[in-house]
Structures are given as C-alpha cells and as structure tokens.
Design an enzyme around this catalytic site. Structure first.
Site, PDB file in Angstrom:
ATOM      1  N   LYS A   1       6.193   1.270  11.394  1.00  0.00           N
ATOM      2  CA  LYS A   1       7.208   0.359  10.551  1.00  0.00           C
ATOM      3  C   LYS A   1       8.476   0.296  11.685  1.00  0.00           C
ATOM      4  O   LYS A   1       9.348  -1.069  11.496  1.00  0.00           O
ATOM      5  CB  LYS A   1       7.194   0.307   9.606  1.00  0.00           C
ATOM      6  CG  LYS A   1       5.920   0.536   8.931  1.00  0.00           C
ATOM      7  CD  LYS A   1       5.405  -0.861   8.502  1.00  0.00           C
ATOM      8  CE  LYS A   1       3.973  -1.277   7.768  1.00  0.00           C
ATOM      9  NZ  LYS A   1       4.196  -0.739   6.371  1.00  0.00           N
TER      10      LYS A   1
ATOM     11  N   GLU B   1      10.953  -8.609  -5.236  1.00  0.00           N
ATOM     12  CA  GLU B   1      11.420  -7.665  -4.413  1.00  0.00           C
ATOM     13  C   GLU B   1      12.567  -7.571  -3.842  1.00  0.00           C
ATOM     14  O   GLU B   1      13.195  -5.999  -4.311  1.00  0.00           O
ATOM     15  CB  GLU B   1       9.966  -7.160  -3.274  1.00  0.00           C
ATOM     16  CG  GLU B   1       9.027  -6.656  -3.544  1.00  0.00           C
ATOM     17  CD  GLU B   1       8.349  -6.249  -2.281  1.00  0.00           C
ATOM     18  OE1 GLU B   1       7.502  -5.569  -2.499  1.00  0.00           O
ATOM     19  OE2 GLU B   1       8.565  -7.225  -1.420  1.00  0.00           O
TER      20      GLU B   1
ATOM     21  N   LYS C   1      10.071  -7.423   4.585  1.00  0.00           N
ATOM     22  CA  LYS C   1       9.641  -7.651   3.650  1.00  0.00           C
ATOM     23  C   LYS C   1       8.677  -8.931   3.414  1.00  0.00           C
ATOM     24  O   LYS C   1       9.183  -9.595   4.207  1.00  0.00           O
ATOM     25  CB  LYS C   1      10.136  -6.778   2.414  1.00  0.00           C
ATOM     26  CG  LYS C   1      10.789  -5.435   3.144  1.00  0.00           C
ATOM     27  CD  LYS C   1      11.563  -4.904   1.200  1.00  0.00           C
ATOM     28  CE  LYS C   1      11.035  -5.407   0.426  1.00  0.00           C
ATOM     29  NZ  LYS C   1       9.088  -4.345   0.803  1.00  0.00           N
ATOM     30  N   GLY C   2       7.239  -8.597   2.764  1.00  0.00           N
ATOM     31  CA  GLY C   2       7.531  -9.727   2.132  1.00  0.00           C
ATOM     32  C   GLY C   2       5.717  -9.703   3.020  1.00  0.00           C
ATOM     33  O   GLY C   2       4.545 -10.912   2.289  1.00  0.00           O
ATOM     34  N   LEU C   3       4.691  -8.757   3.544  1.00  0.00           N
ATOM     35  CA  LEU C   3       4.072  -9.513   4.539  1.00  0.00           C
ATOM     36  C   LEU C   3       3.090  -9.017   3.184  1.00  0.00           C
ATOM     37  O   LEU C   3       1.197  -9.714   2.809  1.00  0.00           O
ATOM     38  CB  LEU C   3       3.189  -8.356   5.085  1.00  0.00           C
ATOM     39  CG  LEU C   3       3.468  -8.837   6.434  1.00  0.00           C
ATOM     40  CD1 LEU C   3       3.410  -8.410   7.393  1.00  0.00           C
ATOM     41  CD2 LEU C   3       3.531 -10.562   6.961  1.00  0.00           C
ATOM     42  N   GLY C   4       3.196  -8.594   2.707  1.00  0.00           N
ATOM     43  CA  GLY C   4       2.050  -8.144   0.262  1.00  0.00           C
ATOM     44  C   GLY C   4       2.345  -9.164  -0.245  1.00  0.00           C
ATOM     45  O   GLY C   4       1.897  -9.766  -1.981  1.00  0.00           O
TER      46      GLY C   4
ATOM     47  N   ALA D   1       8.282  -1.338   3.053  1.00  0.00           N
ATOM     48  CA  ALA D   1       9.354  -2.867   4.351  1.00  0.00           C
ATOM     49  C   ALA D   1       7.520  -2.522   5.589  1.00  0.00           C
ATOM     50  O   ALA D   1       6.464  -1.645   5.924  1.00  0.00           O
ATOM     51  CB  ALA D   1       9.865  -2.231   4.646  1.00  0.00           C
TER      52      ALA D   1
ATOM     53  N   SER E   1       0.745  -1.253  -0.089  1.00  0.00           N
ATOM     54  CA  SER E   1       0.200   0.149  -0.180  1.00  0.00           C
ATOM     55  C   SER E   1       0.661   0.769   0.166  1.00  0.00           C
ATOM     56  O   SER E   1       0.611   2.314  -0.620  1.00  0.00           O
ATOM     57  CB  SER E   1      -1.129   0.017   0.439  1.00  0.00           C
ATOM     58  OG  SER E   1      -0.564  -0.120   2.649  1.00  0.00           O
ATOM     59  N   THR E   2       1.869   1.108   0.640  1.00  0.00           N
ATOM     60  CA  THR E   2       2.939   2.843   0.460  1.00  0.00           C
ATOM     61  C   THR E   2       3.794   2.372  -0.965  1.00  0.00           C
ATOM     62  O   THR E   2       4.017   3.961  -1.228  1.00  0.00           O
ATOM     63  CB  THR E   2       3.211   2.342   1.400  1.00  0.00           C
ATOM     64  OG1 THR E   2       3.388   2.268   3.402  1.00  0.00           O
ATOM     65  CG2 THR E   2       4.429   3.688   2.437  1.00  0.00           C
TER      66      THR E   2
END
Ligand code: 5RP
Length: 231
Positions: free
Chosen positions: A127, A109, A100-103, A89, A32-33
């Site tokens: 964060k 990436e 990273k990686g919840l998305g 992040a 989202s960011t």
C-alpha cells in the site's frame, strides 16, 4: 516460506492491538485488513480483556462481524468522541496521507476518523506509494440525484470518473449513494487543493483522501511490522 498477504494483514492487526491499553471507545474500520483487527479484538474480548470497551463500526459489514464476535457496539450519538480508530487504507504516502474507500465505506470512515483522538492505519507494504493516486483510483461518494452532473464536474477537474458497479448495477454504499472511482491522468499533484475542489461539488458526499489524519501507520512486510509515526 514467504508470508501471504493475509498473514501480513494479520501481523499488522496484532501490532495495532498493542495500542489498545486505556481505550474505552474504539472505532473499527472496514476492509480485509481492518477485519483482521476486528478479529483480534474479538479474541481479546472473548478472553475476558477489554471489559469496559465499546466499539463504533464504520460499516454494516464491520458491525455484523463485531456483533458476531461479541464486541459491544455503540454509535456516535452515544459517544461523539472516539479514543482510537484502527482502519485500513488503499494507499499510504510517506507523509502518512491516505487514499481510502475501495471498500466503499469512506464516508463513515472519515466521520469516525475525524471523531477520533488517534487514527492508526494497518496495511501491508503493497500500500506504500510515493504520491497519492499512483496505484489506486480516488473513490468519491456521490448522491444518486444528479450523478451525471457530478461526473462532468469531476472531469473538469482532470479526473476520469468511473461509476462503480456490482452485478451490472451501480454499487450502493451503506448510505444508498454511488461511488465514482477517479483516475487522474496527470496524477494527484496537489492533493489538498484537489480534495477541497471535489468536496465543494454539490452532490459529493465525501472523497477518499485522508490528509493529515493518520497518527500512525503500521506496515507489515516480510521483515515484520514497523510503526510509522506522523512527524
Ligand atoms: C474501505 C477502506 C479500506 O480500509 C481499504 O479499501 C483497504 O481495504 P483492504 O484492507 O481490504 O485492502 O477504505 O472503505
């Protein structure tokens, strides 16, 4: 009135856009960011700026968004070196190490970040952590073949691997792989050592620790956006 998290994300994205001068090949992150940053880039392209710039998206979702905004898309085959990547992040330590990686896009990436001369992370102040693994699980992308064997090996390393699911089925990454979200009861005390051990498990595609990779982190908070630089 206090700014919403979404407004903070946009603020970080706008600050990151100030680093675009001279960038010809731009890596676009996921989440989202990062989506706010893609939006800002799209606005600049539509205004006639960034004429010679091409972008490498880190996920199918980002590619779709960038395409809809009129951003020229390329790939690592045509441009194996990237000038700058801007990404989000899940956790940022004071040393600018990341989870990273919840998305779900950690593998692409990581590849795009590794191809980049500069990596800028955009985030809101929620964060920031004192140690990786404090708030977020560590995402680990694994091949579906042998996933239970990989789970046992992750447990042997002190992780509690939780297979990420969506709609009652295992979540699949853009590569068709699974993700384990791993909590560590004792915390991630030695990120480098544990990262290497996880990377060495057959079947693991990538894990979400980005150590020593971020050059700058833009943190947005009520007071504004501040830029942290790797010392
Ligand atoms: C995707 C990511 C994202 O950058 C991370 O999950 C942060 O996302 P958001 O900006 O939505 O909080 O690593 O794989």
């Amino acid at each position: 009135m206090a700014r919403s998290t979404d407004e903070l994300k946009r603020l970080a994205a706008e600050r990151a856009a100030l680093f675009l001068e001279g960038v010809r090949v731009l890596g676009l992150g996921t989440g989202s960011t990062a989506a706010h940053f893609v939006e800002v880039v799209g606005e600049m392209v539509q205004a006639g700026d960034l004429e010679d710039m091409v972008a490498i998206p880190t996920s199918v979702a980002t590619e779709k968004q960038a395409h809809e905004l009129g951003i020229t898309i390329t790939d690592l085959e045509s441009h194996p070196q990237v000038d700058l990547t801007v990404d989000g992040a899940d956790e940022v330590s004071h040393d600018l190490d990341l989870i990273k990686g919840l998305g779900g896009a950690l593998t692409r990436e990581k590849i795009v970040a590794s191809a980049s001369r500069e990596l800028i992370i955009v985030a809101d102040d929620s964060k920031m952590v004192t140690a990786l693994g404090e708030k977020s699980p560590l995402p680990v992308e694994v091949m579906p073949f042998g996933w239970k064997t990989v789970a046992l090996k992750l447990q042997n390393l002190g992780a509690e691997p939780d297979l990420r699911c969506k709609g009652g089925k295992p979540f699949k990454t853009d590569q068709g792989n699974y993700i384990f979200d791993c909590m560590f009861a004792a915390g991630i005390t030695e990120p480098d050592a544990i990262g290497k051990l996880i990377d060495s498990i057959p079947g693991v595609v990538a894990q979400g620790m980005f150590l020593g990779m971020a050059d700058r982190v833009i943190i947005a908070s009520e007071g504004g956006a501040r830029v942290l630089e790797r010392s």
